[in-house]
Design a protein around this motif. Structure first.
Motif, mmCIF file in Angstrom:
data_model
loop_
_atom_site.group_PDB
_atom_site.id
_atom_site.type_symbol
_atom_site.label_atom_id
_atom_site.label_comp_id
_atom_site.label_asym_id
_atom_site.label_seq_id
_atom_site.Cartn_x
_atom_site.Cartn_y
_atom_site.Cartn_z
ATOM 1 N N THR A 108 7.249 6.698 11.062
ATOM 2 C CA THR A 108 5.929 6.647 10.431
ATOM 3 C C THR A 108 5.729 5.275 9.780
ATOM 4 O O THR A 108 6.640 4.449 9.720
ATOM 5 C CB THR A 108 5.732 7.774 9.396
ATOM 6 O OG1 THR A 108 6.515 7.504 8.238
ATOM 7 C CG2 THR A 108 6.107 9.138 9.973
ATOM 8 N N GLU A 109 4.521 5.039 9.308
ATOM 9 C CA GLU A 109 4.151 3.698 8.821
ATOM 10 C C GLU A 109 3.664 3.755 7.375
ATOM 11 O O GLU A 109 3.200 4.796 6.895
ATOM 12 C CB GLU A 109 3.061 3.117 9.747
ATOM 13 C CG GLU A 109 2.684 1.682 9.505
ATOM 14 C CD GLU A 109 3.869 0.737 9.397
ATOM 15 O OE1 GLU A 109 4.144 0.303 8.255
ATOM 16 O OE2 GLU A 109 4.526 0.434 10.419
ATOM 17 N N ASN A 110 3.777 2.626 6.682
ATOM 18 C CA ASN A 110 3.237 2.497 5.331
ATOM 19 C C ASN A 110 1.706 2.533 5.377
ATOM 20 O O ASN A 110 1.088 1.928 6.262
ATOM 21 C CB ASN A 110 3.631 1.157 4.705
ATOM 22 C CG ASN A 110 5.117 1.022 4.459
ATOM 23 O OD1 ASN A 110 5.890 1.947 4.734
ATOM 24 N ND2 ASN A 110 5.522 -0.125 3.956
ATOM 25 N N TYR A 146 3.957 7.133 -2.087
ATOM 26 C CA TYR A 146 4.403 8.306 -1.315
ATOM 27 C C TYR A 146 4.012 8.221 0.157
ATOM 28 O O TYR A 146 4.302 9.127 0.928
ATOM 29 C CB TYR A 146 3.827 9.584 -1.940
ATOM 30 C CG TYR A 146 2.333 9.494 -2.153
ATOM 31 C CD1 TYR A 146 1.829 9.057 -3.371
ATOM 32 C CD2 TYR A 146 1.439 9.794 -1.132
ATOM 33 C CE1 TYR A 146 0.459 8.928 -3.571
ATOM 34 C CE2 TYR A 146 0.077 9.677 -1.321
ATOM 35 C CZ TYR A 146 -0.410 9.244 -2.540
ATOM 36 O OH TYR A 146 -1.758 9.120 -2.729
ATOM 37 N N LEU A 147 3.302 7.151 0.541
ATOM 38 C CA LEU A 147 2.978 6.958 1.964
ATOM 39 C C LEU A 147 3.751 5.743 2.467
ATOM 40 O O LEU A 147 3.218 4.644 2.634
ATOM 41 C CB LEU A 147 1.469 6.791 2.177
ATOM 42 C CG LEU A 147 0.626 8.057 2.033
ATOM 43 C CD1 LEU A 147 -0.872 7.756 2.193
ATOM 44 C CD2 LEU A 147 1.045 9.147 3.031
ATOM 45 N N LYS A 148 5.052 5.980 2.653
ATOM 46 C CA LYS A 148 5.978 4.932 3.115
ATOM 47 C C LYS A 148 6.539 5.357 4.466
ATOM 48 O O LYS A 148 6.837 6.535 4.669
ATOM 49 C CB LYS A 148 7.146 4.798 2.134
ATOM 50 C CG LYS A 148 6.741 4.254 0.776
ATOM 51 C CD LYS A 148 6.467 2.761 0.869
ATOM 52 C CE LYS A 148 5.995 2.191 -0.455
ATOM 53 N NZ LYS A 148 5.117 1.030 -0.266
ATOM 54 N N GLY A 149 6.707 4.390 5.357
ATOM 55 C CA GLY A 149 7.236 4.706 6.671
ATOM 56 C C GLY A 149 8.640 5.298 6.603
ATOM 57 O O GLY A 149 9.485 4.797 5.858
ATOM 58 N N GLY A 204 -2.062 8.521 17.270
ATOM 59 C CA GLY A 204 -2.678 8.573 15.936
ATOM 60 C C GLY A 204 -2.191 7.427 15.070
ATOM 61 O O GLY A 204 -1.451 6.556 15.537
ATOM 62 N N HIS A 205 -2.603 7.440 13.788
ATOM 63 C CA HIS A 205 -2.262 6.308 12.903
ATOM 64 C C HIS A 205 -0.817 6.321 12.446
ATOM 65 O O HIS A 205 -0.279 5.297 12.034
ATOM 66 C CB HIS A 205 -3.227 6.231 11.721
ATOM 67 C CG HIS A 205 -3.350 7.491 10.924
ATOM 68 N ND1 HIS A 205 -2.303 8.032 10.219
ATOM 69 C CD2 HIS A 205 -4.408 8.320 10.725
ATOM 70 C CE1 HIS A 205 -2.726 9.145 9.604
ATOM 71 N NE2 HIS A 205 -3.997 9.347 9.910
ATOM 72 N N GLY A 206 -0.161 7.484 12.481
ATOM 73 C CA GLY A 206 1.266 7.507 12.159
ATOM 74 C C GLY A 206 1.605 7.392 10.683
ATOM 75 O O GLY A 206 2.735 7.078 10.331
ATOM 76 N N VAL A 207 0.630 7.664 9.809
ATOM 77 C CA VAL A 207 0.882 7.605 8.360
ATOM 78 C C VAL A 207 0.883 9.030 7.802
ATOM 79 O O VAL A 207 0.007 9.829 8.140
ATOM 80 C CB VAL A 207 -0.201 6.765 7.646
ATOM 81 C CG1 VAL A 207 0.036 6.728 6.137
ATOM 82 C CG2 VAL A 207 -0.235 5.354 8.223
ATOM 83 N N GLY A 208 1.883 9.350 6.970
ATOM 84 C CA GLY A 208 1.954 10.674 6.341
ATOM 85 C C GLY A 208 2.550 11.719 7.267
ATOM 86 O O GLY A 208 3.385 11.422 8.127
ATOM 87 N N LEU A 209 2.094 12.968 7.087
ATOM 88 C CA LEU A 209 2.619 14.086 7.880
ATOM 89 C C LEU A 209 2.360 13.879 9.369
ATOM 90 O O LEU A 209 1.249 13.496 9.757
ATOM 91 C CB LEU A 209 1.932 15.388 7.427
ATOM 92 C CG LEU A 209 2.206 16.629 8.285
ATOM 93 C CD1 LEU A 209 3.654 17.084 8.171
ATOM 94 C CD2 LEU A 209 1.254 17.764 7.913
ATOM 95 N N TYR A 251 8.078 13.457 4.725
ATOM 96 C CA TYR A 251 6.878 12.677 5.057
ATOM 97 C C TYR A 251 6.173 12.078 3.844
ATOM 98 O O TYR A 251 5.455 11.087 3.978
ATOM 99 C CB TYR A 251 5.886 13.537 5.854
ATOM 100 C CG TYR A 251 6.326 13.771 7.272
ATOM 101 C CD1 TYR A 251 6.470 12.702 8.160
ATOM 102 C CD2 TYR A 251 6.628 15.048 7.737
ATOM 103 C CE1 TYR A 251 6.876 12.889 9.464
ATOM 104 C CE2 TYR A 251 7.035 15.256 9.052
ATOM 105 C CZ TYR A 251 7.162 14.171 9.904
ATOM 106 O OH TYR A 251 7.569 14.358 11.195
ATOM 107 N N PHE A 252 6.339 12.706 2.670
ATOM 108 C CA PHE A 252 5.705 12.199 1.444
ATOM 109 C C PHE A 252 6.785 11.990 0.396
ATOM 110 O O PHE A 252 6.940 12.817 -0.519
ATOM 111 C CB PHE A 252 4.632 13.185 0.945
ATOM 112 C CG PHE A 252 3.532 13.442 1.928
ATOM 113 C CD1 PHE A 252 2.473 12.539 2.076
ATOM 114 C CD2 PHE A 252 3.547 14.576 2.729
ATOM 115 C CE1 PHE A 252 1.450 12.776 2.999
ATOM 116 C CE2 PHE A 252 2.522 14.812 3.649
ATOM 117 C CZ PHE A 252 1.484 13.913 3.788
#
Ligand SMILES: [Zn+2]
Length: 434
Positions: A215-217, A237-240, A398-403, A425-426
């Motif tokens: 996942t991505e920042n 909390y939105l870190k890859g 998709g954007h790949g951020v979060g869940l 994820y968070f």
């Protein structure tokens, strides 16, 4: 808890409507800004509403009136159908809603919104966002993310006098009343009142389909919702995070090549999210297809208000013949943050994942946008050294951020519960009960 959901037009691109048409059993005006119209029950349907001065024009077969009130709120014995819009995937083309419908003249804009119980809304979102066949713990992850998102959307909807809208282009998809699968019902009830929080406040619960291994920042994919600044302030909390244990360090093109080869070529299962075909993809474009469309697409992005800040033309301001592509900057997952398009009139720079994905829209291969911006290229040259074809290799959807929905499914099948999956994820988040 009741929330207001703004209803979009049929193609989900705007909240502004030209006309609103309502159908329901025992439709009645529940309340309005003043006494006018309260308790009114039309003798026949459909009821149509349009802008009229600062108020509304109301008509039905056999009658009409105008109201000075800028809004009317309708209730009915059961569901209310909004017959002036269409939704895909529902039982009927026109969506129906359980709750109250508000039609408003908001400073010359005709808006429709629904007042609905939070969990009733959630059932609709889950039906639209995740297959009911997914693992119960994955469905619970989606329930928490969606419930939290309703309370804290990325773009505030206060000016619309709503909490969220129903479009996946802005918030999360909600297509109204339908038959609710018992497995979705279970996920909503089993997590009743639970939301994701950071420092005691609901967090921004972004989610997407598949991260392609990592996942991505937040700040590498999104701009600031108020100022449009890119990058925005990071969110702790939105870190890859990695979806598996990998042999190559994350963040580089080499990392993306490693993931692609492991799954697409060697058919290995290397991460929680590599089980789905969404994990990897490729797009092949001839130089002719690129030349035919890319200059129109990029020039349009440069001229459109919400994408223009992220498209920087060369001094010539011209889009010449395409000579090649290079990712100048990548995020922790390897996502492209800035793309250079080298042309004979100078280099164009395109930033931000969704804008980069849209830059490759190509009618020749019926492509509206790339599935993700976690991409690397192979560029074919002719005898003169000119670009004659491009293959884009990609990871994720998709954007790949979060869940990540497919990642949550992988972790759940491996035995993790929704609390463990959500804390992956968070990072640093907690679960609170409303
Ligand atoms: Zn929205």
């Amino acid at each position: 808890m009741q929330i207001w959901v703004a209803l979009s037009n049929s193609d989900l691109t705007t909240l502004n409507h030209r006309e609103v048409e309502l159908q329901a059993a025992a439709l009645a005006i529940d309340s309005s800004g003043s006494a006018g119209g309260h308790g009114f029950v039309p003798t026949s349907l459909p009821l149509k509403l349009k802008l009229q001065g600062a108020g509304l024009a109301v008509s039905w077969p056999g009658g009409s009136f105008q109201t000075k009130d800028n809004q009317l709120i309708f209730s009915a014995r059961s569901a209310i159908t909004v017959a002036s819009i269409k939704r895909a995937g529902g039982k009927s083309a026109h969506p129906s809603y359980l709750g109250k419908i508000r039609v408003a003249n908001l400073k010359g804009k005709l808006r429709v919104s629904l007042q609905v119980g939070l969990d009733q809304y959630l059932r609709g979102v889950l039906e639209a966002e995740m297959p009911a066949s997914y693992h119960p713990e994955a469905l619970k992850c989606q329930a928490l993310a969606a419930r939290t998102y309703a309370l804290k959307p990325r773009l505030p909807h206060d000016l619309d006098q709503t909490n969220v809208c129903d479009s996946f282009l802005c918030c999360q998809y909600f297509a109204g009343l339908g038959a609710i699968d018992p497995r979705i019902e279970h996920a909503v009830v089993a997590t009743a009142g639970q939301v994701l929080a950071y420092n005691g406040e609901p967090l921004l619960a972004l989610f997407s389909s598949n991260a392609g291994g990592h996942t991505e920042n937040y700040e590498n994919c999104f701009s600031d919702p108020q100022s449009g600044a890119f990058p925005p302030a990071p969110l702790p909390y939105l870190k890859g995070v990695a979806e598996g244990k990998f042999a190559v360090p994350a963040g580089s093109e080499a990392f993306l090549r490693y993931l692609y080869n492991a799954v697409a070529v060697k058919h290995e299962q290397i991460s929680a999210d590599s089980w789905t075909p969404k994990f990897h993809w490729k797009v092949h474009l001839s130089a002719d297809a690129l030349e035919a469309h890319m200059h129109h697409v990029v020039e349009k992005l440069a001229a459109t208000a919400d994408t223009a800040p992220y498209v920087v033309p060369p001094k010539s301001r011209e889009f010449g013949h395409i000579q090649g592509f290079e990712v100048l900057k990548r995020g922790v997952s390897g996502v492209a943050i800035t793309l250079k398009i080298k042309t004979s009139s100078g280099d164009w720079h395109v930033s931000k994942e969704l804008v980069i994905r849209k830059a490759f829209a190509n009618a020749d291969v019926k492509l509206a946008r790339l599935s993700s911006a976690r991409i690397f290229f192979e560029q074919g040259e002719d005898k003169l050294g000119l670009l004659n074809n491009l293959t884009i290799f990609g990871l994720g959807f998709g954007h790949g951020v979060g869940l990540q929905q497919t990642g949550a499914q992988g972790f759940a099948r491996a035995g993790q519960n929704y609390r463990q999956i959500l804390s992956h994820y968070f990072p640093g988040s907690e679960i609170q009960v409303l």
